[in-house]
Scaffold this motif. Structure first.
Motif, PDB file in Angstrom:
ATOM      1  N   PRO A 212      -5.085   2.732 -26.397  1.00 45.49           N
ATOM      2  CA  PRO A 212      -5.950   3.364 -27.398  1.00 45.49           C
ATOM      3  C   PRO A 212      -5.636   2.810 -28.792  1.00 45.49           C
ATOM      4  CG  PRO A 212      -5.011   5.024 -25.950  1.00 45.49           C
ATOM      5  CD  PRO A 212      -4.326   3.727 -25.628  1.00 45.49           C
ATOM      6  N   ALA A 213      -6.671   2.622 -29.610  1.00 47.32           N
ATOM      7  CA  ALA A 213      -6.475   2.029 -30.930  1.00 47.32           C
ATOM      8  C   ALA A 213      -5.558   2.897 -31.783  1.00 47.32           C
ATOM      9  CB  ALA A 213      -7.823   1.866 -31.629  1.00 47.32           C
ATOM     10  N   SER A 214      -4.554   2.271 -32.373  1.00 43.07           N
ATOM     11  CA  SER A 214      -3.699   2.943 -33.350  1.00 43.07           C
ATOM     12  C   SER A 214      -3.048   1.857 -34.185  1.00 43.07           C
ATOM     13  CB  SER A 214      -2.645   3.812 -32.667  1.00 43.07           C
ATOM     14  OG  SER A 214      -1.603   3.007 -32.159  1.00 43.07           O
ATOM     15  N   ASP A 215      -2.150   2.225 -35.077  1.00 41.43           N
ATOM     16  CA  ASP A 215      -1.623   1.211 -35.986  1.00 41.43           C
ATOM     17  C   ASP A 215      -0.494   0.385 -35.387  1.00 41.43           C
ATOM     18  OD1 ASP A 215       0.199   3.278 -35.974  1.00 41.43           O
ATOM     19  OD2 ASP A 215       0.767   2.988 -38.069  1.00 41.43           O
ATOM     20  N   ARG A 216       0.098   0.844 -34.260  1.00 41.16           N
ATOM     21  CA  ARG A 216       1.193   0.075 -33.663  1.00 41.16           C
ATOM     22  C   ARG A 216       1.166   0.160 -32.143  1.00 41.16           C
ATOM     23  NH1 ARG A 216       5.492   2.129 -37.114  1.00 41.16           N
ATOM     24  NH2 ARG A 216       3.733   2.623 -38.437  1.00 41.16           N
ATOM     25  N   CYS A 217       1.909  -0.764 -31.499  1.00 42.95           N
ATOM     26  CA  CYS A 217       1.901  -0.832 -30.037  1.00 42.95           C
ATOM     27  C   CYS A 217       2.676   0.350 -29.455  1.00 42.95           C
ATOM     28  CB  CYS A 217       2.522  -2.142 -29.570  1.00 42.95           C
ATOM     29  SG  CYS A 217       2.533  -2.302 -27.780  1.00 42.95           S
ATOM     30  N   ILE A 218       2.100   0.913 -28.404  1.00 39.28           N
ATOM     31  CA  ILE A 218       2.670   2.127 -27.846  1.00 39.28           C
ATOM     32  C   ILE A 218       3.719   1.825 -26.777  1.00 39.28           C
ATOM     33  CG2 ILE A 218       0.992   2.388 -25.981  1.00 39.28           C
ATOM     34  CD1 ILE A 218       0.899   5.377 -26.904  1.00 39.28           C
ATOM     35  N   SER A 219       3.699   0.581 -26.272  1.00 38.54           N
ATOM     36  CA  SER A 219       4.589   0.256 -25.164  1.00 38.54           C
ATOM     37  C   SER A 219       6.054   0.243 -25.613  1.00 38.54           C
ATOM     38  CB  SER A 219       4.219  -1.109 -24.585  1.00 38.54           C
ATOM     39  OG  SER A 219       5.279  -1.569 -23.784  1.00 38.54           O
ATOM     40  N   PRO A 220       6.918   0.997 -24.927  1.00 40.16           N
ATOM     41  CA  PRO A 220       8.333   1.017 -25.308  1.00 40.16           C
ATOM     42  C   PRO A 220       9.011  -0.323 -25.036  1.00 40.16           C
ATOM     43  CG  PRO A 220       7.968   2.320 -23.311  1.00 40.16           C
ATOM     44  CD  PRO A 220       6.615   1.883 -23.799  1.00 40.16           C
ATOM     45  N   CYS A 222       7.695  -3.195 -25.719  1.00 39.95           N
ATOM     46  CA  CYS A 222       7.123  -4.235 -26.580  1.00 39.95           C
ATOM     47  C   CYS A 222       8.177  -4.802 -27.528  1.00 39.95           C
ATOM     48  CB  CYS A 222       5.968  -3.671 -27.392  1.00 39.95           C
ATOM     49  SG  CYS A 222       5.168  -4.906 -28.419  1.00 39.95           S
ATOM     50  N   GLU A 223       8.135  -6.124 -27.698  1.00 45.94           N
ATOM     51  CA  GLU A 223       9.100  -6.774 -28.590  1.00 45.94           C
ATOM     52  C   GLU A 223       8.888  -6.373 -30.047  1.00 45.94           C
ATOM     53  OE1 GLU A 223       7.692 -10.900 -29.919  1.00 45.94           O
ATOM     54  OE2 GLU A 223       7.244 -10.920 -27.767  1.00 45.94           O
ATOM     55  N   SER A 224       7.747  -5.728 -30.340  1.00 50.34           N
ATOM     56  CA  SER A 224       7.489  -5.322 -31.724  1.00 50.34           C
ATOM     57  C   SER A 224       8.418  -4.179 -32.142  1.00 50.34           C
ATOM     58  CB  SER A 224       6.036  -4.882 -31.881  1.00 50.34           C
ATOM     59  OG  SER A 224       5.818  -3.678 -31.160  1.00 50.34           O
ATOM     60  N   GLN A 225       8.997  -3.463 -31.181  1.00 49.21           N
ATOM     61  CA  GLN A 225       9.954  -2.388 -31.462  1.00 49.21           C
ATOM     62  C   GLN A 225       9.379  -1.361 -32.435  1.00 49.21           C
ATOM     63  OE1 GLN A 225      13.616  -2.649 -30.664  1.00 49.21           O
ATOM     64  NE2 GLN A 225      13.234  -4.391 -29.343  1.00 49.21           N
ATOM     65  N   GLY A 226       8.128  -1.019 -32.243  1.00 56.49           N
ATOM     66  CA  GLY A 226       7.534   0.009 -33.093  1.00 56.49           C
ATOM     67  C   GLY A 226       7.035  -0.491 -34.430  1.00 56.49           C
ATOM     68  N   LYS A 227       7.110  -1.810 -34.650  1.00 60.47           N
ATOM     69  CA  LYS A 227       6.557  -2.364 -35.891  1.00 60.47           C
ATOM     70  C   LYS A 227       5.028  -2.343 -35.788  1.00 60.47           C
ATOM     71  CE  LYS A 227       7.074  -6.371 -37.851  1.00 60.47           C
ATOM     72  NZ  LYS A 227       7.286  -7.784 -37.565  1.00 60.47           N
ATOM     73  N   PRO A 228       4.320  -2.025 -36.884  1.00 61.40           N
ATOM     74  CA  PRO A 228       2.855  -1.952 -36.787  1.00 61.40           C
ATOM     75  C   PRO A 228       2.207  -3.314 -36.505  1.00 61.40           C
ATOM     76  CG  PRO A 228       3.600  -1.567 -39.051  1.00 61.40           C
ATOM     77  CD  PRO A 228       4.825  -1.627 -38.204  1.00 61.40           C
ATOM     78  N   PHE A 229       0.957  -3.272 -36.031  1.00 58.50           N
ATOM     79  CA  PHE A 229       0.203  -4.494 -35.748  1.00 58.50           C
ATOM     80  C   PHE A 229      -0.027  -5.301 -37.025  1.00 58.50           C
ATOM     81  CE2 PHE A 229      -1.676  -1.902 -32.141  1.00 58.50           C
ATOM     82  CZ  PHE A 229      -0.987  -2.588 -31.153  1.00 58.50           C
ATOM     83  N   SER A 230      -0.055  -4.614 -38.163  1.00 62.53           N
ATOM     84  CA  SER A 230      -0.302  -5.277 -39.443  1.00 62.53           C
ATOM     85  C   SER A 230       0.118  -4.321 -40.552  1.00 62.53           C
ATOM     86  CB  SER A 230      -1.787  -5.606 -39.593  1.00 62.53           C
ATOM     87  OG  SER A 230      -2.550  -4.423 -39.420  1.00 62.53           O
ATOM     88  N   LYS A 231       0.326  -4.860 -41.744  1.00 62.89           N
ATOM     89  CA  LYS A 231       0.729  -4.013 -42.870  1.00 62.89           C
ATOM     90  C   LYS A 231      -0.347  -2.986 -43.171  1.00 62.89           C
ATOM     91  CE  LYS A 231       3.548  -7.169 -45.482  1.00 62.89           C
ATOM     92  NZ  LYS A 231       2.912  -8.418 -44.998  1.00 62.89           N
ATOM     93  N   TYR A 232      -1.594  -3.454 -43.227  1.00 61.32           N
ATOM     94  CA  TYR A 232      -2.683  -2.528 -43.511  1.00 61.32           C
ATOM     95  C   TYR A 232      -3.473  -2.298 -42.237  1.00 61.32           C
ATOM     96  CZ  TYR A 232      -6.920  -0.455 -45.360  1.00 61.32           C
ATOM     97  OH  TYR A 232      -7.962   0.395 -45.596  1.00 61.32           O
ATOM     98  N   SER A 233      -3.778  -1.034 -41.949  1.00 63.41           N
ATOM     99  CA  SER A 233      -4.720  -0.773 -40.870  1.00 63.41           C
ATOM    100  C   SER A 233      -5.550   0.439 -41.247  1.00 63.41           C
ATOM    101  CB  SER A 233      -3.992  -0.549 -39.544  1.00 63.41           C
ATOM    102  OG  SER A 233      -3.159   0.581 -39.637  1.00 63.41           O
ATOM    103  N   CYS A 234      -6.799   0.435 -40.798  1.00 60.87           N
ATOM    104  CA  CYS A 234      -7.702   1.539 -41.096  1.00 60.87           C
ATOM    105  C   CYS A 234      -8.178   2.106 -39.775  1.00 60.87           C
ATOM    106  CB  CYS A 234      -8.884   1.049 -41.923  1.00 60.87           C
ATOM    107  SG  CYS A 234     -10.155   2.313 -42.128  1.00 60.87           S
TER     108      CYS A 234
END
Ligand SMILES: [Zn+2]
Ligand SMILES: [Zn+2]
Ligand SMILES: [Zn+2]
Ligand SMILES: [Zn+2]
Ligand SMILES: [Zn+2]
Ligand SMILES: [Zn+2]
Ligand SMILES: [Zn+2]
Ligand SMILES: [Zn+2]
Length: 407
Positions: A212-220, A222-234
């Protein structure tokens, strides 16, 4: 062109008269070409829409983003489908056969749960129950903002670590404009424009989780470690932008994200124009009265138009597409008031340089032009030059030569 030659060789006309008449002729020829072009485009669009409806019920089913091999089999046995259509459908679907690495979905109670994962077989869905969407390899492949370097995820338009799932076709696009670009290419199964407000799912390019669309990846995992997909999101426009020095704000009145620090900071929303205008721009002309009329290029109504509009520096308005065509034809003056269409500083600087590099021959050194400036409305005498005559009051080259005094 014959007419233009006739005018040019008419000894009874002054050079100025000749020029304005010829320019007027060229303008009207160009305008009628534009009208033809518009009409043609409309017919093409209608034809395309017609084809879509007759295409074996494809539209009703909603172009199987979620179909699998089972779906193809039924299609092929349906006798009312033209053979060619079925083959095309098969070819297209066969390319979309890979599930995402994982699929998170909201359940009936609004809770997000992992419904499918390529790593575990104990999840809610299995690949054969038609609930896991399938994609082509290129849809699932990460794309990059910095092209060949491949260090920054995104597309030519935005830096972002996720793709959007097209709300009606189910395909993955890095951004709305990427979809638009693909739509410009001639293809059999063209997508509809990606409606940014209707996007509900995004695809993480880091771990391949559809969610589902949100500002960051929900998968635990994920290598993003809870970092958002981008600095700005709407979460209204589903816009993601990681541009380092970009300011973006969402205007609730325009209902789009715009560049700028924010309403009341460097922009305000003009309620009369229903547009955001810069706070620094104290010369803002409100446009509704000019919208009552027709587009000066295609002569269709702008008031009822859903096509985007483009305001000119002088306050007049035309369709954005008409503006682009008009500029492409190297016309830089407003067709209504003849003022410069936008800030021409750079263009005028080029003319300055051209004049410096090509002084007029000695025979003309004393020739003076009597000019009328179409930008500031003042009249004056300046040295004649074939490149153009520069207004000595405002520096504009958008001038009309009213007469010439040989030196
Ligand atoms: Zn893009
Ligand atoms: Zn992820
Ligand atoms: Zn927004
Ligand atoms: Zn606004
Ligand atoms: Zn206004
Ligand atoms: Zn127009
Ligand atoms: Zn104008
Ligand atoms: Zn001027």
């Amino acid at each position: 062109e014959k007419l233009i030659r006739a005018i040019a060789s008419n000894p009874e006309l002054t050079p100025v008269q000749k020029n304005t008449t010829i320019q007027g002729l060229r303008d009207s020829v160009w305008k009628s070409n534009m009208r033809l072009h518009k009409k043609k485009r409309k017919i093409e669009e209608e034809e395309r829409a017609g084809v879509g409806v007759g295409n074996g019920g494809e539209d009703v089913k909603g172009d199987g983003g979620e179909s699998t091999a089972g779906g193809i089999a039924t299609d092929l046995t349906m006798s009312n489908i033209h053979e060619a259509t079925a083959t095309a459908t098969l070819a297209r679907r066969s390319k979309r056969m890979t599930p995402p690495a994982s699929y998170y979905k909201k359940n009936r109670h609004g809770k997000i749960e992992l419904v499918w994962s390529s790593e575990s077989s104990s999840t809610k869905f299995s690949l054969d129950d038609l609930s896991v969407p399938l994609f082509s390899a290129s849809e699932l492949a990460p794309t990059f903002h910095d092209g060949a370097t491949g260090a920054v995820l995104g597309c030519p338009h935005y830096a972002r670590a996720c793709k959007l799932r097209h709300p009606s076709s189910g395909r993955l696009y890095t951004c709305r404009l990427c979809c638009e670009q693909e739509r410009e290419m001639p293809m059999k199964d063209q997508d509809s424009p990606l409606d940014r407000y209707a996007v509900t799912e995004v695809f993480c390019m880091r771990c391949g989780a559809l969610q589902p669309a949100s500002d960051r990846c929900i998968s635990p995992k994920c290598e993003s470690q809870g970092k958002p997909f981008s600095k700005y999101s709407c979460n209204i426009c589903n816009l993601y932008d990681d541009g380092p020095n970009k300011n973006i704000y969402h205007c609730p009145f325009c209902n789009v994200c715009r560049s700028g620090k924010g309403l009341g900071v460097d922009y305000r929303h003009c309620m009369r124009c229903n547009a955001c205008v810069s706070l620094a721009d104290d010369t803002h002309h409100c446009i509704p009265q000019s919208l009552q009329g027709n587009c000066p290029i295609c002569h269709e109504s702008m008031f009822q138009s859903t096509e985007p509009l483009r305001g000119l520096k002088c306050g007049h308005v035309m369709h954005l597409s008409c503006f682009t065509m008009y500029m492409r034809a190297q016309s830089y003056t407003c067709p209504l008031c003849k003022k410069s269409i936008e800030d021409m500083k750079d263009y005028f600087a080029l003319l300055d340089a051209a004049i410096r590099m090509q002084p007029m021959p000695a025979a003309y050194s004393a020739t003076v032009s009597d000019i009328y400036c179409q930008d500031c409305g003042k009249r004056g005498k300046v040295p004649y030059h074939f490149v153009g005559c520069k207004c000595s009051y405002c520096g504009s080259y958008n001038t009309r030569e009213m007469g010439r005094l040989e030196g």
